[in-house]
Design a protein around this motif. Structure first.
Motif, PDB file in Angstrom:
ATOM      1  N   ASN A   1      37.232  10.557  -9.348  1.00  0.00           N
ATOM      2  CA  ASN A   1      36.867  10.141  -7.218  1.00  0.00           C
ATOM      3  C   ASN A   1      36.685   8.698  -6.893  1.00  0.00           C
TER       4      ASN A   1
ATOM      5  N   THR B   1      36.909  10.179   1.736  1.00  0.00           N
ATOM      6  CA  THR B   1      36.345  11.087   0.752  1.00  0.00           C
ATOM      7  C   THR B   1      37.510  11.706  -0.161  1.00  0.00           C
ATOM      8  N   ASN B   2      38.581  11.816   0.376  1.00  0.00           N
ATOM      9  CA  ASN B   2      39.923  12.607  -0.235  1.00  0.00           C
ATOM     10  C   ASN B   2      40.460  11.964  -1.574  1.00  0.00           C
TER      11      ASN B   2
ATOM     12  N   VAL C   1      41.658   9.987  -4.651  1.00  0.00           N
ATOM     13  CA  VAL C   1      41.318   9.744  -6.196  1.00  0.00           C
ATOM     14  C   VAL C   1      42.073   8.751  -6.825  1.00  0.00           C
TER      15      VAL C   1
ATOM     16  N   MET D   1      43.505  13.637  -1.954  1.00  0.00           N
ATOM     17  CA  MET D   1      43.715  15.288  -2.725  1.00  0.00           C
ATOM     18  C   MET D   1      44.074  16.051  -2.184  1.00  0.00           C
TER      19      MET D   1
ATOM     20  N   ARG E   1      40.984  20.193  -8.344  1.00  0.00           N
ATOM     21  CA  ARG E   1      39.470  21.305  -8.257  1.00  0.00           C
ATOM     22  C   ARG E   1      38.201  20.659  -9.387  1.00  0.00           C
TER      23      ARG E   1
ATOM     24  N   GLU F   1      36.411  17.768  -8.566  1.00  0.00           N
ATOM     25  CA  GLU F   1      35.018  18.394  -7.357  1.00  0.00           C
ATOM     26  C   GLU F   1      33.980  18.882  -8.083  1.00  0.00           C
ATOM     27  N   ASN F   2      34.259  19.706  -8.737  1.00  0.00           N
ATOM     28  CA  ASN F   2      33.781  20.613  -9.168  1.00  0.00           C
ATOM     29  C   ASN F   2      32.609  20.815 -10.376  1.00  0.00           C
TER      30      ASN F   2
END
Length: 682
Positions: free
Chosen positions: A595, A640-641, A643, A664, A677, A680-681
């Motif tokens: 990220n 923030t999106n 990568v 993303m 995903r 992110e998780n």
């Protein structure tokens, strides 16, 4: 001899020496610390750096090409000394007392100027002797030369006398020492400041008005020259002897004019902001006009090109400037009764602005007939046009931007009738697009057959459909491509070698030197360029393989290998060259997703000593790696999106890495979405 005896008075000169010797001593000490002592200390660092570093440091300081302490001293000490020497003029009692002595004004002026110059120049002469001494008794002898030391002394004397003479001249017009300092520096920057403010204001009022402000303009003024450290370059000297002769003549002229003004100055003006009442209007309306421009520029810059804010800024600035000038002149806050002068000024300014806004002179709609035009320039950099076309001194651009400037910045001048006609058509279209805010400002500059120029600046958006419709035939013309890609004009026999390198890979660059390879490669490359479309030339897609062409005159031309150059890539593959230098999909061992925001936070924390490890997701699936490898990231925005895609590259026994950034929310495969995903998780 009789003239000297009557003009220079020993008592006045010794009096100045007794009162201000301390400033001369401090100046000498400061110069000693910044020059001889600093050079001696630098010799102790040779083991850390190298002898070339020391030589460059010494050369920069001796040529005043370093914006360091001695340049600041040159801009301040002469001013301070001149103010102190002529301080007696700015106070009632001392002015009356000094002029009651049995000396005429000419003797006062000549003696003061002489004592001030002696106090000013002795420190430089003393340090010059120290430098010469060090040359013969220390290791600095390997870095000093007598001509360089004497040149340093000469430059010091020249600029010291110039700043001193300007301060003396300005001081004759005011009865305040503080005002003398302020006016002196205003005098030095006023032409540049006025020019910049006027061009900025006209740019707001006239559609297409080009801001032709150039940093070279600044460098003709001594104070900018010294503070910017651009007196002399190591590879190219911008300022010729002519500049220094002009400075010397100016210094003598200012001292002469100062003497004339001093003869007619009244003693009772001591303490007044302006010593000659006849100059009150000049001062008052000059301050009003300058503050009006400053106010307009400031308010306009707050909201882009806002005409209402520009007008508000003009109004507030002019009111402020007018009444401040009145307060200073009358030394009283009761100046509101003088509002009529401001109303007259406002009326003149309104008429002037009205004429500009209505384009009485036909500036805005002026488009030359193509038959009148010799050539047309289109580009982003006014200095490029100025020194390549107008001044015919392209070496200035290499001095300013580096000796490789023209390798990747070939100026675009159209001379064909077709492209000149297309440029005038584009110009007519841009005149109608007055509210265009998007795009980048471009200069359109016509060189007329009559010898004149028409200079305009507009926002041009290559991505806009209407702009593109007019730009497309220009960009796709052979003339434009030969200007933008100089390799188009090279013949194979003119080429010494061609180098291909991929910055993503640790593989060695491929170098083509064989005549057959050079001929085939060049012909295919030219063919590929000639087929490039407008979309390909204006695409933001990041290409990774650089083609560097070195001709027989050792001039280099660079061009990126476009992914659309399929014939050229095929030729490289068939020859077995492509694998030797380019990053291949099979060279990538794995990919890590990270990220972007967490990376930034981790970097900040690492700098502050707090250990933070950003989360990562590793990918080893070949099809997902291939998708990431071939992805177009030209539209990636950093948020923030975002990568970070970290490619781990294995090349034989060596390994390397390469990163790219993607968003993303980009349309990708389900498998890759799954990795997003997972990231992110985590």
């Amino acid at each position: 001899m009789t003239f000297k005896i009557s003009l220079f008075k020993k008592a006045l000169i010794l009096s100045d020496f007794k009162r201000y010797w301390w400033l001369s001593v401090l100046y000498a000490l400061a110069l000693f610390i910044d020059m001889p002592f600093r050079h001696l200390m630098d010799t102790l660092k040779i083991e850390i750096f190298n002898t070339q570093w020391l030589q460059d440091t010494v050369d920069r300081t001796l040529s005043l090409s370093e914006n360091g302490l001695q340049n600041i001293l040159l801009c301040t000490v002469p001013v301070l000394l001149a103010v102190l020497i002529f301080r007696y003029l700015q106070a009632d009692k001392s002015s009356v007392m000094m002029h009651s002595l049995p000396y005429n004004r000419s003797s006062h002026y000549a003696s003061r100027c002489f004592s001030g110059l002696v106090l000013l120049l002795l420190p430089a002469v003393l340090n010059c002797f120290i430098l010469i001494l060090l040359k013969y008794v220390t290791v600095l002898g390997s870095y000093y030369t007598l001509p360089k030391i004497l040149m340093w002394l000469g430059l010091h004397v020249l600029f010291s006398v110039l700043f001193y003479s300007v301060t003396v001249f300005v001081g004759m017009f005011t009865g305040s020492s503080i005002a003398q300092i302020v006016f002196t520096y205003i005098f030095h920057v006023l032409p540049v400041g006025i020019y910049a403010l006027i061009t900025y204001s006209l740019g707001q009022l006239l559609h297409g008005f080009a801001n032709t402000y150039s940093l070279f303009f600044e460098d003709t003024y001594p104070i900018f020259l010294l503070l910017n450290g651009r007196l002399m370059g190591t590879t190219y000297t911008v300022h010729t002897v002519g500049y220094f002769i002009v400075y010397l003549i100016a210094a003598v002229l200012f001292l002469g004019l100062g003497w004339l003004v001093y003869k007619y100055r009244k003693l009772e003006t001591a303490g007044d902001i302006i010593a000659f009442p006849a100059l009150y209007p000049v001062f008052k309306y000059g301050v009003t006009f300058c503050l009006m421009l400053v106010g307009g520029s400031y308010f306009s810059s707050l909201a882009g090109q806002s005409l209402p804010l520009l007008m508000i800024g003009y109004f507030l600035g002019s009111v402020l400037g007018y009444f401040i000038a009145e307060i200073l002149i009358h030394k009283s806050f009761k100046v509101l009764h003088s509002y009529k002068g401001y109303l007259c000024y406002s009326a003149v300014i309104l008429i002037l602005f009205g004429a500009i806004s209505l384009d009485v002179g036909g500036f805005v709609n002026r488009v030359p007939n193509p038959e009148e035009v010799d050539k047309v320039y289109i580009g982003y950099n006014i200095e490029e046009w100025t020194y390549y076309e107008k001044e015919k001194k392209p070496e200035y651009l290499e001095y300013r931007y580096g000796k490789y400037y023209f390798e990747n910045n070939n100026p675009v001048f159209f001379v064909s009738k077709e492209n000149i006609a297309r440029m005038t058509e584009l110009h007519n279209y841009l005149i109608k697009e007055r509210n265009k805010a998007e795009g980048q400002p471009r200069y359109l500059i016509y060189t007329l057959k009559s010898g004149g120029y028409i200079i305009r600046q507009y926002n041009v958006n290559e991505a806009d459909q209407e702009d593109a419709a007019l730009l497309k035939p220009i960009y796709e013309s052979g003339e434009y491509k030969s200007l933008r890609y100089p390799v188009m004009s090279l013949k194979p026999e003119d080429i010494k070698l061609i180098t291909l390198s991929d910055h993503r890979s640790s593989k060695k660059p491929l170098i083509l030197t064989g005549s057959t390879d050079l001929k085939e490669f060049t012909e295919i490359l030219k063919d590929e360029i000639s087929k490039m479309s407008y979309q390909e030339m204006t695409s933001n897609k990041k290409e990774n393989i650089n083609i560097s062409v070195l001709d027989n005159e050792d001039k280099t031309t660079n061009i990126m290998l476009q992914s659309s150059f399929t014939l050229l890539i095929k030729w490289l593959e068939e020859k077995g060259y492509y694998d030797q230098f380019a990053l291949l999909l099979e060279d990538i061992e794995s990919v890590e997703l990270e990220n972007y925001e967490e990376r930034m936070i981790a970097n900040s924390a690492r700098n502050s000593g707090e250990a933070v490890i950003p989360k990562k997701v590793e990918i080893k699936e070949p099809e997902v790696i291939a998708e990431l490898f071939n992805m177009d990231d030209s539209r990636t925005s950093y948020n923030t999106n975002t990568v970070i895609v970290h490619f781990n590259v294995q090349n034989g026994m060596s390994s390397s890495s390469w990163e790219r950034y993607i968003n993303m929310d980009t349309e990708v495969s389900e498998k890759l979405k799954g990795y997003f995903r997972q990231l992110e998780n985590n």
